[in-house]
Design a protein around this motif. Structure first.
Motif, PDB file in Angstrom:
ATOM      1  N   SER A  95      -6.521   6.036   9.075  1.00 37.51           N
ATOM      2  CA  SER A  95      -6.778   6.273   7.660  1.00 37.51           C
ATOM      3  C   SER A  95      -6.143   7.592   7.252  1.00 37.51           C
ATOM      4  O   SER A  95      -6.148   8.557   8.016  1.00 37.51           O
ATOM      5  CB  SER A  95      -8.289   6.318   7.425  1.00 37.51           C
ATOM      6  N   THR A  96      -5.596   7.643   6.050  1.00 41.22           N
ATOM      7  CA  THR A  96      -4.979   8.870   5.560  1.00 41.22           C
ATOM      8  C   THR A  96      -6.012   9.754   4.886  1.00 41.22           C
ATOM      9  O   THR A  96      -7.133   9.319   4.599  1.00 41.22           O
ATOM     10  CB  THR A  96      -3.873   8.557   4.527  1.00 41.22           C
ATOM     11  N   ASP A  97      -5.612  10.968   4.598  1.00 36.05           N
ATOM     12  CA  ASP A  97      -6.393  11.834   3.722  1.00 36.05           C
ATOM     13  C   ASP A  97      -6.289  11.271   2.302  1.00 36.05           C
ATOM     14  O   ASP A  97      -5.372  10.492   2.010  1.00 36.05           O
ATOM     15  CB  ASP A  97      -5.834  13.263   3.751  1.00 36.05           C
ATOM     16  N   PRO A  98      -7.171  11.678   1.401  1.00 36.12           N
ATOM     17  CA  PRO A  98      -7.078  11.205   0.013  1.00 36.12           C
ATOM     18  C   PRO A  98      -5.790  11.693  -0.669  1.00 36.12           C
ATOM     19  O   PRO A  98      -5.369  12.837  -0.472  1.00 36.12           O
ATOM     20  CB  PRO A  98      -8.304  11.815  -0.654  1.00 36.12           C
ATOM     21  N   HIS A  99      -5.188  10.793  -1.454  1.00 35.44           N
ATOM     22  CA  HIS A  99      -3.975  11.098  -2.227  1.00 35.44           C
ATOM     23  C   HIS A  99      -4.171  10.624  -3.654  1.00 35.44           C
ATOM     24  O   HIS A  99      -4.924   9.681  -3.899  1.00 35.44           O
ATOM     25  CB  HIS A  99      -2.757  10.410  -1.600  1.00 35.44           C
ATOM     26  N   PRO A 100      -3.469  11.251  -4.611  1.00 37.06           N
ATOM     27  CA  PRO A 100      -3.678  10.900  -6.018  1.00 37.06           C
ATOM     28  C   PRO A 100      -3.208   9.492  -6.399  1.00 37.06           C
ATOM     29  O   PRO A 100      -3.634   8.959  -7.415  1.00 37.06           O
ATOM     30  CB  PRO A 100      -2.891  11.960  -6.782  1.00 37.06           C
ATOM     31  N   ALA A 101      -2.330   8.881  -5.595  1.00 33.65           N
ATOM     32  CA  ALA A 101      -1.827   7.536  -5.905  1.00 33.65           C
ATOM     33  C   ALA A 101      -1.767   6.701  -4.631  1.00 33.65           C
ATOM     34  O   ALA A 101      -1.631   7.239  -3.525  1.00 33.65           O
ATOM     35  CB  ALA A 101      -0.436   7.624  -6.533  1.00 33.65           C
ATOM     36  N   GLN A 102      -1.849   5.387  -4.797  1.00 35.27           N
ATOM     37  CA  GLN A 102      -1.793   4.488  -3.649  1.00 35.27           C
ATOM     38  C   GLN A 102      -0.447   4.608  -2.918  1.00 35.27           C
ATOM     39  O   GLN A 102      -0.402   4.600  -1.684  1.00 35.27           O
ATOM     40  CB  GLN A 102      -2.029   3.045  -4.092  1.00 35.27           C
TER      41      GLN A 102
ATOM     42  N   ALA B 253       1.474   7.208  -2.653  1.00 35.03           N
ATOM     43  CA  ALA B 253       1.488   8.459  -1.879  1.00 35.03           C
ATOM     44  C   ALA B 253       0.674   8.299  -0.597  1.00 35.03           C
ATOM     45  O   ALA B 253       1.062   8.797   0.471  1.00 35.03           O
ATOM     46  CB  ALA B 253       0.949   9.605  -2.719  1.00 35.03           C
ATOM     47  N   ALA B 254      -0.446   7.595  -0.679  1.00 36.11           N
ATOM     48  CA  ALA B 254      -1.271   7.355   0.514  1.00 36.11           C
ATOM     49  C   ALA B 254      -0.522   6.468   1.503  1.00 36.11           C
ATOM     50  O   ALA B 254      -0.569   6.695   2.716  1.00 36.11           O
ATOM     51  CB  ALA B 254      -2.600   6.717   0.118  1.00 36.11           C
ATOM     52  N   LEU B 255       0.205   5.461   0.999  1.00 36.33           N
ATOM     53  CA  LEU B 255       0.991   4.586   1.871  1.00 36.33           C
ATOM     54  C   LEU B 255       2.079   5.379   2.582  1.00 36.33           C
ATOM     55  O   LEU B 255       2.275   5.231   3.794  1.00 36.33           O
ATOM     56  CB  LEU B 255       1.599   3.441   1.067  1.00 36.33           C
ATOM     57  N   LEU B 256       2.786   6.235   1.869  1.00 39.16           N
ATOM     58  CA  LEU B 256       3.830   7.056   2.485  1.00 39.16           C
ATOM     59  C   LEU B 256       3.242   7.982   3.545  1.00 39.16           C
ATOM     60  O   LEU B 256       3.824   8.172   4.616  1.00 39.16           O
ATOM     61  CB  LEU B 256       4.574   7.850   1.420  1.00 39.16           C
TER      62      LEU B 256
ATOM     63  N   SER C 252       2.401  -6.989  12.713  1.00 38.49           N
ATOM     64  CA  SER C 252       2.337  -7.159  11.266  1.00 38.49           C
ATOM     65  C   SER C 252       0.857  -7.169  10.888  1.00 38.49           C
ATOM     66  O   SER C 252       0.103  -8.018  11.358  1.00 38.49           O
ATOM     67  CB  SER C 252       3.003  -8.470  10.858  1.00 38.49           C
ATOM     68  N   ARG C 253       0.447  -6.211  10.057  1.00 36.88           N
ATOM     69  CA  ARG C 253      -0.955  -6.070   9.680  1.00 36.88           C
ATOM     70  C   ARG C 253      -1.061  -5.665   8.212  1.00 36.88           C
ATOM     71  O   ARG C 253      -0.176  -5.001   7.676  1.00 36.88           O
ATOM     72  CB  ARG C 253      -1.656  -4.968  10.504  1.00 36.88           C
ATOM     73  N   PRO C 254      -2.188  -5.999   7.575  1.00 37.52           N
ATOM     74  CA  PRO C 254      -2.377  -5.551   6.193  1.00 37.52           C
ATOM     75  C   PRO C 254      -2.765  -4.072   6.135  1.00 37.52           C
ATOM     76  O   PRO C 254      -3.439  -3.559   7.024  1.00 37.52           O
ATOM     77  CB  PRO C 254      -3.525  -6.427   5.679  1.00 37.52           C
ATOM     78  N   VAL C 255      -2.309  -3.411   5.089  1.00 39.44           N
ATOM     79  CA  VAL C 255      -2.741  -2.046   4.768  1.00 39.44           C
ATOM     80  C   VAL C 255      -3.566  -2.166   3.497  1.00 39.44           C
ATOM     81  O   VAL C 255      -3.105  -2.706   2.496  1.00 39.44           O
ATOM     82  CB  VAL C 255      -1.543  -1.104   4.522  1.00 39.44           C
ATOM     83  N   GLU C 256      -4.798  -1.682   3.559  1.00 36.67           N
ATOM     84  CA  GLU C 256      -5.682  -1.714   2.403  1.00 36.67           C
ATOM     85  C   GLU C 256      -5.887  -0.295   1.899  1.00 36.67           C
ATOM     86  O   GLU C 256      -5.626   0.674   2.613  1.00 36.67           O
ATOM     87  CB  GLU C 256      -7.006  -2.366   2.782  1.00 36.67           C
ATOM     88  N   PHE C 257      -6.355  -0.194   0.681  1.00 35.87           N
ATOM     89  CA  PHE C 257      -6.622   1.105   0.079  1.00 35.87           C
ATOM     90  C   PHE C 257      -8.095   1.206  -0.253  1.00 35.87           C
ATOM     91  O   PHE C 257      -8.735   0.220  -0.612  1.00 35.87           O
ATOM     92  CB  PHE C 257      -5.774   1.287  -1.193  1.00 35.87           C
ATOM     93  N   GLU C 258      -8.618   2.409  -0.103  1.00 34.13           N
ATOM     94  CA  GLU C 258     -10.001   2.695  -0.454  1.00 34.13           C
ATOM     95  C   GLU C 258     -10.005   3.840  -1.456  1.00 34.13           C
ATOM     96  O   GLU C 258      -9.171   4.744  -1.374  1.00 34.13           O
ATOM     97  CB  GLU C 258     -10.810   3.087   0.792  1.00 34.13           C
ATOM     98  N   ARG C 259     -10.962   3.786  -2.357  1.00 31.24           N
ATOM     99  CA  ARG C 259     -11.110   4.874  -3.327  1.00 31.24           C
ATOM    100  C   ARG C 259     -11.928   6.002  -2.719  1.00 31.24           C
ATOM    101  O   ARG C 259     -12.883   5.762  -1.996  1.00 31.24           O
ATOM    102  CB  ARG C 259     -11.814   4.377  -4.579  1.00 31.24           C
TER     103      ARG C 259
END
Length: 123
Positions: free
Chosen positions: A46-53, A55-58, A22-29
């Motif tokens: 880390s994911t590639d950039p996505h238009p919405a948080q 979408a990046a989580l998925l 169990s770990r946190p997922v954070e978002f970066e701009r």
């Protein structure tokens, strides 16, 4: 927490070695886009950039599935920078279907000795 106003999710499941985590997922701009970031043991995914948080989580979930992670679920713990605790429901992500196994000689032999069900007998 990372940048103000961004979401944070708790991600839980089984890693590629079948260990619970169990770990946190954070978002970066990244300009007008977002990256989802998971730090687990010595790895930073880390994911590639996505238009919405979302979408990046998925995209992160799909990446983890491809790497053998299973039974993944997330819960929002921060929404727009506001702490929610564990108020939100968990979202579960179905595991991908396993690839079909080739029908080899050993699996055919094993099938001969496998107990038959009523459905097998009626066909």
């Amino acid at each position: 927490m990372g940048e103000g106003g961004l979401d944070k999710h708790q991600l839980a499941g089984l890693d590629h070695r079948e260990r619970g985590f169990s770990r946190p997922v954070e978002f970066e701009r990244a300009g007008d886009h977002f990256l989802a970031v998971l730090r687990y043991e010595t790895v930073r995914i880390s994911t590639d950039p996505h238009p919405a948080q979302d979408a990046a989580l998925l995209a992160l979930i799909q990446t983890l599935h491809r790497q053998g992670y299973r039974q993944l679920r997330t819960q929002v713990s921060f929404r727009h920078g506001v702490y929610l605790g564990s108020q939100e429901l968990w979202v579960e992500y179905p595991d991908p279907a396993p690839p079909p196994q080739p029908e080899g000689l050993l699996s055919k032999l094993a099938g001969w000795f496998r107990p038959r069900t009523k459905k097998d007998r009626s066909s």
